[in-house]
Design an enzyme around this catalytic site. Structure first.
Site, PDB file in Angstrom:
ATOM      1  N   ARG A   1       0.796  -1.204   0.000  1.00 50.88           N
ATOM      2  CA  ARG A   1       0.000   0.000   0.000  1.00 50.88           C
ATOM      3  C   ARG A   1       0.843   1.276   0.000  1.00 50.88           C
ATOM      4  O   ARG A   1       0.376   2.335  -0.335  1.00 50.88           O
ATOM      5  CB  ARG A   1      -0.869   0.001   1.276  1.00 50.88           C
ATOM      6  CG  ARG A   1      -2.014  -1.009   1.203  1.00 50.88           C
ATOM      7  CD  ARG A   1      -2.743  -1.122   2.526  1.00 50.88           C
ATOM      8  NE  ARG A   1      -2.133  -2.174   3.318  1.00 50.88           N
ATOM      9  CZ  ARG A   1      -2.603  -2.511   4.536  1.00 50.88           C
ATOM     10  NH1 ARG A   1      -3.594  -1.856   5.083  1.00 50.88           N
ATOM     11  NH2 ARG A   1      -2.043  -3.484   5.206  1.00 50.88           N
ATOM     12  N   GLY A   2       2.098   1.135   0.415  1.00 48.75           N
ATOM     13  CA  GLY A   2       2.923   2.316   0.690  1.00 48.75           C
ATOM     14  C   GLY A   2       3.082   3.322  -0.437  1.00 48.75           C
ATOM     15  O   GLY A   2       3.306   4.501  -0.182  1.00 48.75           O
TER      16      GLY A   2
ATOM     17  N   GLU B   1       7.795   2.206  -5.976  1.00 47.02           N
ATOM     18  CA  GLU B   1       7.904   1.723  -4.598  1.00 47.02           C
ATOM     19  C   GLU B   1       8.090   2.929  -3.673  1.00 47.02           C
ATOM     20  O   GLU B   1       8.690   3.929  -4.069  1.00 47.02           O
ATOM     21  CB  GLU B   1       9.114   0.769  -4.549  1.00 47.02           C
ATOM     22  CG  GLU B   1       9.513   0.217  -3.223  1.00 47.02           C
ATOM     23  CD  GLU B   1       8.485  -0.660  -2.546  1.00 47.02           C
ATOM     24  OE1 GLU B   1       7.367  -0.161  -2.329  1.00 47.02           O
ATOM     25  OE2 GLU B   1       8.813  -1.798  -2.191  1.00 47.02           O
TER      26      GLU B   1
ATOM     27  N   ASP C   1      14.212  -1.021   1.682  1.00 50.96           N
ATOM     28  CA  ASP C   1      14.865  -1.192   2.975  1.00 50.96           C
ATOM     29  C   ASP C   1      15.795  -2.408   2.850  1.00 50.96           C
ATOM     30  O   ASP C   1      16.904  -2.298   2.330  1.00 50.96           O
ATOM     31  CB  ASP C   1      13.736  -1.385   4.000  1.00 50.96           C
ATOM     32  CG  ASP C   1      14.178  -1.288   5.428  1.00 50.96           C
ATOM     33  OD1 ASP C   1      15.209  -1.883   5.758  1.00 50.96           O
ATOM     34  OD2 ASP C   1      13.517  -0.629   6.243  1.00 50.96           O
TER      35      ASP C   1
ATOM     36  N   LYS D   1      17.105   3.198   1.712  1.00 54.18           N
ATOM     37  CA  LYS D   1      17.937   3.056   2.923  1.00 54.18           C
ATOM     38  C   LYS D   1      19.017   2.035   2.610  1.00 54.18           C
ATOM     39  O   LYS D   1      18.905   0.866   2.991  1.00 54.18           O
ATOM     40  CB  LYS D   1      17.086   2.474   4.054  1.00 54.18           C
ATOM     41  CG  LYS D   1      16.328   3.448   4.884  1.00 54.18           C
ATOM     42  CD  LYS D   1      15.769   2.648   6.078  1.00 54.18           C
ATOM     43  CE  LYS D   1      14.663   3.372   6.760  1.00 54.18           C
ATOM     44  NZ  LYS D   1      14.047   2.530   7.815  1.00 54.18           N
TER      45      LYS D   1
ATOM     46  N   PHE E   1      13.548   5.438  11.356  1.00 54.76           N
ATOM     47  CA  PHE E   1      12.192   4.930  11.213  1.00 54.76           C
ATOM     48  C   PHE E   1      11.327   6.050  10.651  1.00 54.76           C
ATOM     49  O   PHE E   1      11.046   7.019  11.344  1.00 54.76           O
ATOM     50  CB  PHE E   1      11.715   4.471  12.584  1.00 54.76           C
ATOM     51  CG  PHE E   1      10.518   3.575  12.519  1.00 54.76           C
ATOM     52  CD1 PHE E   1       9.882   3.306  11.312  1.00 54.76           C
ATOM     53  CD2 PHE E   1      10.042   2.981  13.656  1.00 54.76           C
ATOM     54  CE1 PHE E   1       8.787   2.484  11.245  1.00 54.76           C
ATOM     55  CE2 PHE E   1       8.942   2.138  13.622  1.00 54.76           C
ATOM     56  CZ  PHE E   1       8.318   1.902  12.400  1.00 54.76           C
ATOM     57  N   VAL E   2      10.954   5.940   9.386  1.00 48.96           N
ATOM     58  CA  VAL E   2      10.238   7.046   8.744  1.00 48.96           C
ATOM     59  C   VAL E   2       8.766   6.720   8.501  1.00 48.96           C
ATOM     60  O   VAL E   2       8.396   5.557   8.345  1.00 48.96           O
ATOM     61  CB  VAL E   2      10.899   7.463   7.407  1.00 48.96           C
ATOM     62  CG1 VAL E   2      12.244   8.115   7.665  1.00 48.96           C
ATOM     63  CG2 VAL E   2      11.027   6.292   6.444  1.00 48.96           C
TER      64      VAL E   2
ATOM     65  N   ASP F   1       3.804   3.898   6.537  1.00 45.13           N
ATOM     66  CA  ASP F   1       3.082   3.764   7.805  1.00 45.13           C
ATOM     67  C   ASP F   1       3.962   3.307   8.962  1.00 45.13           C
ATOM     68  O   ASP F   1       5.052   2.776   8.776  1.00 45.13           O
ATOM     69  CB  ASP F   1       1.974   2.711   7.658  1.00 45.13           C
ATOM     70  CG  ASP F   1       2.532   1.279   7.587  1.00 45.13           C
ATOM     71  OD1 ASP F   1       3.402   1.037   6.731  1.00 45.13           O
ATOM     72  OD2 ASP F   1       2.132   0.428   8.399  1.00 45.13           O
TER      73      ASP F   1
ATOM     74  N   ARG G   1       0.144   7.322   7.349  1.00 40.41           N
ATOM     75  CA  ARG G   1       0.329   7.324   5.894  1.00 40.41           C
ATOM     76  C   ARG G   1      -0.136   8.646   5.289  1.00 40.41           C
ATOM     77  O   ARG G   1       0.274   9.009   4.193  1.00 40.41           O
ATOM     78  CB  ARG G   1      -0.490   6.189   5.251  1.00 40.41           C
ATOM     79  CG  ARG G   1       0.010   4.788   5.558  1.00 40.41           C
ATOM     80  CD  ARG G   1      -0.653   3.809   4.612  1.00 40.41           C
ATOM     81  NE  ARG G   1      -0.604   2.432   5.063  1.00 40.41           N
ATOM     82  CZ  ARG G   1       0.353   1.558   4.749  1.00 40.41           C
ATOM     83  NH1 ARG G   1       1.363   1.933   3.994  1.00 40.41           N
ATOM     84  NH2 ARG G   1       0.305   0.316   5.174  1.00 40.41           N
TER      85      ARG G   1
HETATM   86  C1  PRP Z   1       7.015  -1.787   3.120  1.00 38.15           C
HETATM   87  C2  PRP Z   1       7.268  -0.743   2.053  1.00 38.15           C
HETATM   88  C3  PRP Z   1       8.029  -1.498   0.995  1.00 38.15           C
HETATM   89  C4  PRP Z   1       8.765  -2.556   1.773  1.00 38.15           C
HETATM   90  C5  PRP Z   1      10.220  -2.209   1.847  1.00 38.15           C
HETATM   91  O1  PRP Z   1       5.898  -2.540   2.764  1.00 38.15           O
HETATM   92  O2  PRP Z   1       6.075  -0.207   1.557  1.00 38.15           O
HETATM   93  O3  PRP Z   1       7.157  -2.098   0.061  1.00 38.15           O
HETATM   94  O4  PRP Z   1       8.170  -2.592   3.076  1.00 38.15           O
HETATM   95  O5  PRP Z   1      10.916  -3.090   2.685  1.00 38.15           O
HETATM   96  P1  PRP Z   1      11.996  -4.147   2.227  1.00 38.15           P
HETATM   97  O6  PRP Z   1      12.923  -3.480   1.259  1.00 38.15           O
HETATM   98  O7  PRP Z   1      12.675  -4.495   3.529  1.00 38.15           O
HETATM   99  O8  PRP Z   1      11.285  -5.336   1.629  1.00 38.15           O
HETATM  100  P2  PRP Z   1       4.981  -3.348   3.800  1.00 38.15           P
HETATM  101  O9  PRP Z   1       5.245  -4.811   3.687  1.00 38.15           O
HETATM  102  O10 PRP Z   1       5.113  -2.733   5.167  1.00 38.15           O
HETATM  103  O11 PRP Z   1       3.536  -3.076   3.203  1.00 38.15           O
HETATM  104  P3  PRP Z   1       2.804  -1.660   2.909  1.00 38.15           P
HETATM  105  O12 PRP Z   1       3.359  -1.133   1.600  1.00 38.15           O
HETATM  106  O13 PRP Z   1       1.376  -2.051   2.808  1.00 38.15           O
HETATM  107  O14 PRP Z   1       3.077  -0.710   4.055  1.00 38.15           O
END
Ligand code: PRP
Length: 179
Positions: A45-46, A101, A105, A133, A154-155, A161, A167
């Site tokens: 969703r991000g 994206e 991370d 990051k 932590f952003v 979120d 969000r």
């Molecule tokens: C979060 C973010 C990225 C992912 C990055 O998604 O939106 O898609 O983590 O992290 P990574 O590089 O360690 O894989 P999340 O799974 O929290 O879902 P969301 O997008 O619904 O918040």
């Protein structure tokens, strides 16, 4: 779940984000200037805020699609197992695709999604992430375009979120836990 109290310090202003998106959109439009129609894929969703602003700056014929991947759930640590909760509506074989994206991370999510989409044989597949990051990376992966490289903080905000909250902040903020 009892939440630890925290405050949010502004880290990247809405104005800086808008300026960066304008510049990145010009680069993307130049890269895909010969496309029939670019499939812009938001990673839910991000990325929902970022993709909304990005497509409105993109001077190209586009269509929008979404894929939902999750590896964090409500947790602060990546499960390192990426699950596809919702797949694309469009077939992408032979087409130009841009994956959008919010943050890279550990890299597990983007890497998994790229592998999945590459297996469908798009003509061109490029990626853009608003935030990167690099110090957290566990999988060797880099987006083709990055909005901002950030330290291991932590952003939240602008789609990102903390346990599904924040969000809707118009800027990127840094979570600071308070005693
Ligand atoms: C979060 C973010 C990225 C992912 C990055 O998604 O939106 O898609 O983590 O992290 P990574 O590089 O360690 O894989 P999340 O799974 O929290 O879902 P969301 O997008 O619904 O918040």
């Amino acid at each position: 779940m009892t939440e630890r109290p925290y405050v949010i310090d502004e880290m990247i202003t809405a104005k800086s984000i808008a300026a960066r998106i304008e510049a990145l959109s010009r680069e993307i439009a130049a890269e895909f200037d010969d496309t029939d129609k670019l499939v812009v894929v938001g990673l839910l969703r991000g990325s929902f805020v970022f993709i909304a602003d990005l497509v409105r700056e993109l001077d190209l014929p586009i269509e929008v699609d979404f894929i939902e991947a999750s590896s964090y759930g409500d947790a602060m640590e990546s499960s390192r197992e990426v699950r596809i909760l919702k797949d694309l509506r469009s077939a992408i074989e032979g087409r130009d695709v841009l994956v959008v994206e919010d943050i890279v991370d550990t890299g597990f999510t983007l890497s998994h999604v790229i592998k999945l989409l590459q297996s469908r044989k798009p003509a061109r597949l490029k990626t853009i992430a608003l935030l990167d990051k690099p110090s957290r990376r566990e999988v060797e992966i880099a987006a083709d375009w990055i909005g901002f490289e950030i330290p291991d903080e932590f952003v939240v905000g602008y789609g990102v979120d903390f346990a599904q909250r924040n969000r809707n902040l118009p800027y990127i903020g840094k979570v600071r836990f308070t005693p």
